[in-house]
Write an enzyme that holds these catalytic residues in place. Sequence first.
Site, PDB file in Angstrom:
ATOM      1  N   GLU A   1      56.798  79.434  35.668  1.00  0.00           N
ATOM      2  CA  GLU A   1      57.664  79.561  36.847  1.00  0.00           C
ATOM      3  C   GLU A   1      57.016  80.431  37.913  1.00  0.00           C
ATOM      4  O   GLU A   1      56.412  81.464  37.615  1.00  0.00           O
ATOM      5  CB  GLU A   1      58.988  80.189  36.387  1.00  0.00           C
ATOM      6  CG  GLU A   1      59.983  80.474  37.487  1.00  0.00           C
ATOM      7  CD  GLU A   1      61.228  81.195  36.975  1.00  0.00           C
ATOM      8  OE1 GLU A   1      62.248  81.168  37.667  1.00  0.00           O
ATOM      9  OE2 GLU A   1      61.167  81.793  35.874  1.00  0.00           O
TER      10      GLU A   1
ATOM     11  N   LYS B   1      65.634  74.807  40.770  1.00  0.00           N
ATOM     12  CA  LYS B   1      66.415  75.598  39.820  1.00  0.00           C
ATOM     13  C   LYS B   1      67.903  75.563  40.163  1.00  0.00           C
ATOM     14  O   LYS B   1      68.293  75.677  41.335  1.00  0.00           O
ATOM     15  CB  LYS B   1      65.901  77.044  39.826  1.00  0.00           C
ATOM     16  CG  LYS B   1      66.352  77.910  38.659  1.00  0.00           C
ATOM     17  CD  LYS B   1      65.560  79.219  38.676  1.00  0.00           C
ATOM     18  CE  LYS B   1      65.890  80.119  37.493  1.00  0.00           C
ATOM     19  NZ  LYS B   1      65.070  81.351  37.512  1.00  0.00           N
TER      20      LYS B   1
ATOM     21  N   CYS C   1      63.528  78.145  33.539  1.00  0.00           N
ATOM     22  CA  CYS C   1      63.893  79.470  33.011  1.00  0.00           C
ATOM     23  C   CYS C   1      65.387  79.585  32.711  1.00  0.00           C
ATOM     24  O   CYS C   1      65.857  79.093  31.692  1.00  0.00           O
ATOM     25  CB  CYS C   1      63.424  80.557  33.979  1.00  0.00           C
ATOM     26  SG  CYS C   1      63.325  82.204  33.233  1.00  0.00           S
TER      27      CYS C   1
END
Length: 552
Positions: free
Chosen positions: A45, A113, A149
Amino acid sequence: MANRFRLTLAQLNPTVGAIAANAGAAREAWAAGKAAGADMVALPEMFITGYQVQDLVQRPRFIEDANNAIEALAHDVADGPALGIGGPWFQAGRLYNAYFILQGGKIATRVLKHHLPNVSVFDEKRLYSSAEVSGPYVVGPLRIGSPICEDAWFHDVAETHAETGAEILLVPNGSPYFREKLAERQNIMVSRVVETGLPLVYLNMVGGQDDQVFDGASFVLNPGGKLAVQMPAFETAITHVDFVETPEGWRAERGPLAKQPDTWEADYHAMVLSLRDYLGKSGFKRVLLGMSGGIDSAIVATIAADAIGPQNVRCVMLPSEYTSAESLEDAKDCATRLGCHYDFVPITQGRDAITDTLAPLFEGRPADLTEENIQSRLRGVLLMALSNKFGEMLLTTGNKSEVAVGYSTIYGDMAGGYNPIKDMYKTRVFETCRWRNANHRDWMMGKAGEVIPPRIIDKPPSAELRPDQRDDDSLPPYPVLDAILEGLVDNDVSIDELVAAGFDRAVVEKVEGLVYLSEYKRFQSAPGTRLTRRAFWLDRRYPIVNRWRDRS
């Protein structure tokens, strides 16, 4: 013949803001994957910018530089495996945390995200927008879903990928270390595997950034939660993972299973790596510290020797008339065992000059803490002079117990650029010294063996600012103090709960008062390695001025 897919995992160490260098590391990883016949190379990331970038990501030129670097990468990796790399993406007036899939000379896919962490050290809701969950992307014969994540810590994103055709999950992470974090990660990821029935790749970055340490320890799980690959902790590594299509779906073949450290080794490696990277990424090659003959300076000197080599560590003993002969011997003994440079700089003459200068103003007033702190502040002046003259970063040596209750002198022994033991309570410092004396690893640049003299570990701690001084003259014994602090600081336990657990109410209330009163000192203190969920700085944010106390 069954379909096969080789995924190269690049568990690397980016530097925040070093966009060109990070892109260069990505190219090298891609070349390694290409040479190994990979179908895709994956990086963590926000790799192109480093992580965490905090408010730096709000600068338009910074985002532009990152996107230009990714565009250039796409062009450079056209002839070979796909490349996955994290970075920022600005679109329609919104900023996103994105994962870019580079194929055929262009950005083939952008995954954005969805879940933005806003706890402890994370502040992503203030910086980024939450995106709608997208489906999988295709690389060769495989459909891949990439929860970024935090997205993998919730079931909805992974389930959406599975429902829309993903055959494996590739999770790019910037997940910082705290004690026993790997077990927590693996438990959560096993849940995602069980829910989706898909293999899962957890790819984490490695390296230090300010107080945070990214510990790597990437892994691959097959359906059922069986571990197929485990990468090392705290070390850069490139690992090739082979997936094969079976009648039950894609499965990862068994790969390397790196042994993971216990909590003592993990904490120590975190402190070494964070110091090494803090120095290297900020341009320092050498350090110095005040070497008192006590346990805190001994462990910091040892960490520094292991981080950058003993030849780059200067230990300075600055004695007064209150410094015991034992401390003089122990400080030199420890520096000698470590192989560090050792300087001896008495402070009596300078302290006398200062007290003589102040004498007319202090006339008629008894000596007190003021005179004790002059010694500490004079040591700070001398150490900073050495730092300026020789270009060596000054390290501070206060443990978490002292940092919590303010048992330190602001502008004195708190002076310095970094403190590797800032998040380690005193009782753990003792055990860490014993652990280091008994253990040596390849990643340590210092000497093996009993580098910290046992007498330093065994003797009662003292600041030695007045005759026969001991820490427990002013503080509860460290086992008691640390247990109270773990309750108040780490676990937000009430005073009533601590009293019910057997602690004396007056002692607990005194410690609580010291914690709150010392906030102004911590606000001005050097950064240090984060080892727990409740390190002082971003994990625990309290007002400097605060009149509230926990009283029934």
